[in-house]
Design a protein around this motif. Structure first.
Motif, PDB file in Angstrom:
ATOM      1  N   PRO A   1       0.715  -0.934  -0.479  1.00 24.12           N
ATOM      2  CA  PRO A   1      -0.125   0.047   0.657  1.00 24.12           C
ATOM      3  C   PRO A   1       1.425   1.163   0.066  1.00 24.12           C
ATOM      4  O   PRO A   1       1.963   1.546   0.548  1.00 24.12           O
ATOM      5  CB  PRO A   1      -0.323   0.058   1.422  1.00 24.12           C
ATOM      6  N   ALA A   2       0.188   1.946  -1.270  1.00 23.65           N
ATOM      7  CA  ALA A   2       1.569   2.941  -0.998  1.00 23.65           C
ATOM      8  C   ALA A   2       0.207   4.577  -1.724  1.00 23.65           C
ATOM      9  O   ALA A   2      -0.790   4.220  -2.426  1.00 23.65           O
ATOM     10  CB  ALA A   2       2.118   3.334  -2.128  1.00 23.65           C
ATOM     11  N   THR A   3       0.232   5.642  -1.342  1.00 22.09           N
ATOM     12  CA  THR A   3      -0.552   6.674  -1.768  1.00 22.09           C
ATOM     13  C   THR A   3       0.343   7.576  -2.333  1.00 22.09           C
ATOM     14  O   THR A   3       1.707   7.784  -1.301  1.00 22.09           O
ATOM     15  CB  THR A   3      -1.013   8.287  -0.426  1.00 22.09           C
ATOM     16  N   PRO A   4       0.150   7.748  -3.735  1.00 16.84           N
ATOM     17  CA  PRO A   4       1.065   9.150  -3.983  1.00 16.84           C
ATOM     18  C   PRO A   4       1.607  10.502  -3.731  1.00 16.84           C
ATOM     19  O   PRO A   4       0.048  10.529  -3.129  1.00 16.84           O
ATOM     20  CB  PRO A   4       0.269   9.104  -5.666  1.00 16.84           C
ATOM     21  N   LYS A   5       2.140  11.192  -3.629  1.00 21.02           N
ATOM     22  CA  LYS A   5       2.665  12.541  -3.139  1.00 21.02           C
ATOM     23  C   LYS A   5       2.530  13.318  -3.651  1.00 21.02           C
ATOM     24  O   LYS A   5       3.890  13.682  -4.553  1.00 21.02           O
ATOM     25  CB  LYS A   5       3.670  12.265  -1.531  1.00 21.02           C
ATOM     26  N   VAL A   6       1.993  14.710  -4.468  1.00 20.20           N
ATOM     27  CA  VAL A   6       2.854  15.056  -5.467  1.00 20.20           C
ATOM     28  C   VAL A   6       3.223  16.629  -5.721  1.00 20.20           C
ATOM     29  O   VAL A   6       2.267  17.499  -4.289  1.00 20.20           O
ATOM     30  CB  VAL A   6       1.556  15.492  -6.781  1.00 20.20           C
ATOM     31  N   VAL A   7       4.003  17.016  -5.424  1.00 18.92           N
ATOM     32  CA  VAL A   7       4.637  18.280  -5.237  1.00 18.92           C
ATOM     33  C   VAL A   7       4.799  19.127  -6.156  1.00 18.92           C
ATOM     34  O   VAL A   7       5.363  18.105  -6.794  1.00 18.92           O
ATOM     35  CB  VAL A   7       5.442  18.209  -3.856  1.00 18.92           C
ATOM     36  N   GLU A   8       3.916  20.291  -5.790  1.00 22.67           N
ATOM     37  CA  GLU A   8       4.429  20.967  -7.313  1.00 22.67           C
ATOM     38  C   GLU A   8       5.858  22.421  -7.353  1.00 22.67           C
ATOM     39  O   GLU A   8       5.366  22.933  -5.862  1.00 22.67           O
ATOM     40  CB  GLU A   8       3.418  22.030  -8.265  1.00 22.67           C
ATOM     41  N   ARG A   9       6.795  22.524  -7.704  1.00 18.39           N
ATOM     42  CA  ARG A   9       6.842  23.718  -7.163  1.00 18.39           C
ATOM     43  C   ARG A   9       7.931  24.737  -8.988  1.00 18.39           C
ATOM     44  O   ARG A   9       7.586  24.425  -9.607  1.00 18.39           O
ATOM     45  CB  ARG A   9       9.116  23.557  -7.028  1.00 18.39           C
ATOM     46  N   THR A  10       8.233  25.916  -8.415  1.00 19.06           N
ATOM     47  CA  THR A  10       8.306  26.454  -9.693  1.00 19.06           C
ATOM     48  C   THR A  10       9.652  27.101  -9.027  1.00 19.06           C
ATOM     49  O   THR A  10       9.891  27.209  -7.945  1.00 19.06           O
ATOM     50  CB  THR A  10       7.510  27.994  -9.180  1.00 19.06           C
ATOM     51  N   ALA A  11      10.653  28.042  -9.664  1.00 12.22           N
ATOM     52  CA  ALA A  11      12.081  28.059  -9.915  1.00 12.22           C
ATOM     53  C   ALA A  11      11.799  29.336 -11.050  1.00 12.22           C
ATOM     54  O   ALA A  11      11.990  29.100 -12.421  1.00 12.22           O
ATOM     55  CB  ALA A  11      12.787  27.390  -9.632  1.00 12.22           C
ATOM     56  N   THR A  12      12.997  29.964 -11.303  1.00 11.69           N
ATOM     57  CA  THR A  12      13.194  30.964 -12.198  1.00 11.69           C
ATOM     58  C   THR A  12      14.904  30.790 -12.705  1.00 11.69           C
ATOM     59  O   THR A  12      15.344  29.832 -11.739  1.00 11.69           O
ATOM     60  CB  THR A  12      13.175  32.562 -11.861  1.00 11.69           C
ATOM     61  N   VAL A  13      15.037  30.843 -13.785  1.00 14.79           N
ATOM     62  CA  VAL A  13      16.361  30.547 -14.255  1.00 14.79           C
ATOM     63  C   VAL A  13      16.885  31.844 -14.369  1.00 14.79           C
ATOM     64  O   VAL A  13      16.845  32.553 -14.864  1.00 14.79           O
ATOM     65  CB  VAL A  13      15.687  29.631 -15.907  1.00 14.79           C
ATOM     66  N   PRO A  14      18.033  31.281 -14.068  1.00 17.69           N
ATOM     67  CA  PRO A  14      19.022  33.149 -13.645  1.00 17.69           C
ATOM     68  C   PRO A  14      19.443  33.306 -15.370  1.00 17.69           C
ATOM     69  O   PRO A  14      19.483  32.043 -16.485  1.00 17.69           O
ATOM     70  CB  PRO A  14      20.171  32.819 -12.658  1.00 17.69           C
ATOM     71  N   ALA A  15      19.812  34.270 -15.612  1.00 14.60           N
ATOM     72  CA  ALA A  15      20.755  35.221 -16.463  1.00 14.60           C
ATOM     73  C   ALA A  15      20.869  33.749 -17.235  1.00 14.60           C
ATOM     74  O   ALA A  15      21.970  33.680 -16.504  1.00 14.60           O
ATOM     75  CB  ALA A  15      20.026  36.242 -17.043  1.00 14.60           C
ATOM     76  N   PRO A  16      21.458  34.514 -18.565  1.00 13.94           N
ATOM     77  CA  PRO A  16      23.166  33.092 -19.520  1.00 13.94           C
ATOM     78  C   PRO A  16      24.463  34.074 -18.600  1.00 13.94           C
ATOM     79  O   PRO A  16      24.111  35.264 -18.681  1.00 13.94           O
ATOM     80  CB  PRO A  16      22.849  33.321 -20.571  1.00 13.94           C
ATOM     81  N   TRP A  17      25.376  33.699 -18.609  1.00 11.96           N
ATOM     82  CA  TRP A  17      26.953  34.445 -18.523  1.00 11.96           C
ATOM     83  C   TRP A  17      26.663  35.669 -19.596  1.00 11.96           C
ATOM     84  O   TRP A  17      26.377  35.098 -20.474  1.00 11.96           O
ATOM     85  CB  TRP A  17      27.565  33.222 -18.577  1.00 11.96           C
ATOM     86  N   PRO A  18      27.491  36.554 -19.155  1.00 10.11           N
ATOM     87  CA  PRO A  18      27.391  37.357 -20.992  1.00 10.11           C
ATOM     88  C   PRO A  18      28.464  36.703 -22.304  1.00 10.11           C
ATOM     89  O   PRO A  18      28.009  37.191 -23.238  1.00 10.11           O
ATOM     90  CB  PRO A  18      28.278  38.905 -19.768  1.00 10.11           C
ATOM     91  N   ASN A  19      29.510  36.082 -21.632  1.00 10.85           N
ATOM     92  CA  ASN A  19      29.737  35.429 -22.879  1.00 10.85           C
ATOM     93  C   ASN A  19      29.772  34.328 -22.984  1.00 10.85           C
ATOM     94  O   ASN A  19      30.540  33.552 -23.869  1.00 10.85           O
ATOM     95  CB  ASN A  19      31.986  35.389 -22.374  1.00 10.85           C
ATOM     96  N   ALA A  20      28.550  33.501 -22.858  1.00 13.61           N
ATOM     97  CA  ALA A  20      28.165  32.585 -23.361  1.00 13.61           C
ATOM     98  C   ALA A  20      27.596  32.468 -24.651  1.00 13.61           C
ATOM     99  O   ALA A  20      26.905  33.294 -25.335  1.00 13.61           O
ATOM    100  CB  ALA A  20      27.242  31.578 -22.419  1.00 13.61           C
TER     101      ALA A  20
END
Length: 52
Positions: free
Chosen positions: A33-52
């Protein structure tokens, strides 16, 4: 030399038991027996490096 024999045998037995336990749990997953646990998370992606 004798002490290495029982140490290697104990490690082999431990590995065999672990393999057997994981096999039983994978083959009988519906019976555990098991019950699923759903977790939603949001994140922001940092800006790319200037030389990339």
């Amino acid at each position: 030399m004798v002490s290495w024999h029982w140490i290697s045998a104990a490690l082999s037995l431990l590995g065999l038991l672990l393999f057997a336990i994981t096999g039983i749990t994978l083959n009988h997953a519906a019976q555990i027996p098991a019950t699923p646990k759903v977790v939603e998370r949001t994140a922001t992606v940092p800006a790319p490096w200037p030389n990339a």
